[in-house]
Write an enzyme that holds these catalytic residues in place. Structure first.
Site, PDB file in Angstrom:
ATOM      1  N   PRO A   1       0.916  -1.274   0.212  1.00  0.00           N
ATOM      2  CG  PRO A   1      -0.082  -0.929   1.812  1.00  0.00           C
ATOM      3  CD  PRO A   1       0.976  -1.673   1.298  1.00  0.00           C
ATOM      4  CD  GLU A   2       1.652   4.028  -4.533  1.00  0.00           C
ATOM      5  OE1 GLU A   2       1.679   4.952  -4.190  1.00  0.00           O
ATOM      6  OE2 GLU A   2       1.609   3.405  -5.115  1.00  0.00           O
TER       7      GLU A   2
ATOM      8  NE  ARG B   1       7.455 -10.154  -2.734  1.00  0.00           N
ATOM      9  CZ  ARG B   1       7.301  -9.366  -4.273  1.00  0.00           C
ATOM     10  NH1 ARG B   1       7.020  -8.403  -3.973  1.00  0.00           N
ATOM     11  NH2 ARG B   1       9.253  -9.378  -4.032  1.00  0.00           N
TER      12      ARG B   1
END
Length: 274
Positions: A2-3, A112
């Site tokens: 996310p940003e 990840r």
DNA sequence: CACTATGTTGGTTG
DNA sequence: TCAACCAACATAGT
């Protein structure tokens, strides 16, 4: 993942789910997520008995405000928080579990394993890594045109690299940098120190407008992002260039092309951006 | 099947 | 000091 707009949305939805809850236990499945304190047993012990008073955001960081500590969490590419009943089956890739006294759990899931958590005694989080080098949020009053212009003039990097640099302005990532530069009519390959004050002003105001609009739409759902209540963002419907390669530009009809700039996949309209 | 890309960022290298 | 590259890791797409 996310940003800024996605983290803001996560903060707002998560707050409703966990505020005022008290931590009874912490289970750490992948210790490398915990960056501070270095000893994960100490991380757990510090958190026992702490209540979540509030959740804040700085740039792309989530800040859990506890009684005596602040937990600083970065989701990197794929980190997610969700709240479950204790008896619910734990999903694959869940690495940290905060069990509350009401027998619900806040679970951190990260395919990840890139995400990070730093725990600070309350008040120390702003003066130490990772938050101490963070630039202002785009809509912060400290993100003035003069400040931004000075930053651009004192580098020989490309404008895309500068906008991705969290110490210049916090919260923009690959999607919103590409969108901002399209709206400003500037090519990502322009050297930052060749930009006029007028062009700099356009980038600044488009960054603020793009981020503000994306926050209002609940962020962008490109692949896996959903907020902590499982809802998708809607800003992806308003993307002009990101992920739009080989499609016609919504403004001029020319084909959007994808290239590599500053090591990142980059989307541009060669007609609209100069 | 192998190769590449991925909403990130820190450390290393030159 | 700075920019290019790589590593951390798993999965989906070509």
């Amino acid at each position: 993942m996310p940003e800024l707009p996605e983290v803001e949305t996560i903060k707002n939805t998560l707050k409703q789910l966990v505020i005022h809850k008290t931590i009874e236990d912490v289970t750490i499945q992948w210790p490398k997520i915990i960056k501070r304190p270095g000893d994960t047993a100490a991380f757990r012990m510090d958190l026992l008995g702490q209540s979540i008073l509030n959740i804040h955001r700085r740039g792309k960081f989530l800040l859990f405000e506890l009684d005596d500590y602040t937990l600083v969490s970065h989701l990197r590419m794929e980190g997610k928080y969700s709240v479950h009943q204790k008896e619910e089956k734990v999903k694959k890739h869940t690495h940290v579990i905060f069990t509350f006294t009401d027998q619900t759990e806040l679970r951190y899931n990260d395919v990840r394993k890139f995400g990070t958590m730093h725990l600070f005694p309350k008040g120390m989080e702003l003066t130490e890594s990772p938050l101490n080098k963070l630039g202002p949020d785009p809509f912060d009053e400290a993100f003035t045109l003069d400040y931004f212009y000075q930053k651009l003039q004192h580098t020989n990097r490309l404008i895309k690299a500068v906008l991705l640099d969290q110490s210049v302005v916090a919260g923009l990532g690959n999607i919103y940098v590409d969108e901002t530069l399209f709206k400003a009519g500037i090519l990502p390959t322009r050297r930052a120190d060749t930009l006029s004050k007028k062009e700099t002003a356009a980038i600044r105001s488009q960054a603020i407008a793009t981020i503000t609009n994306a926050v209002a739409k609940g962020g962008s759902t490109i692949r896996s992002y959903v907020n902590s209540q499982g809802n998708m963002g809607m800003f992806q419907l308003e993307l002009y260039v990101y992920g739009q390669e080989n499609k016609p530009c919504k403004d001029c009809g020319c084909e959007i092309v994808k290239m590599k700039v500053a090591g990142r996949g980059t989307h541009v309209c060669l007609h609209c951006q100069k």
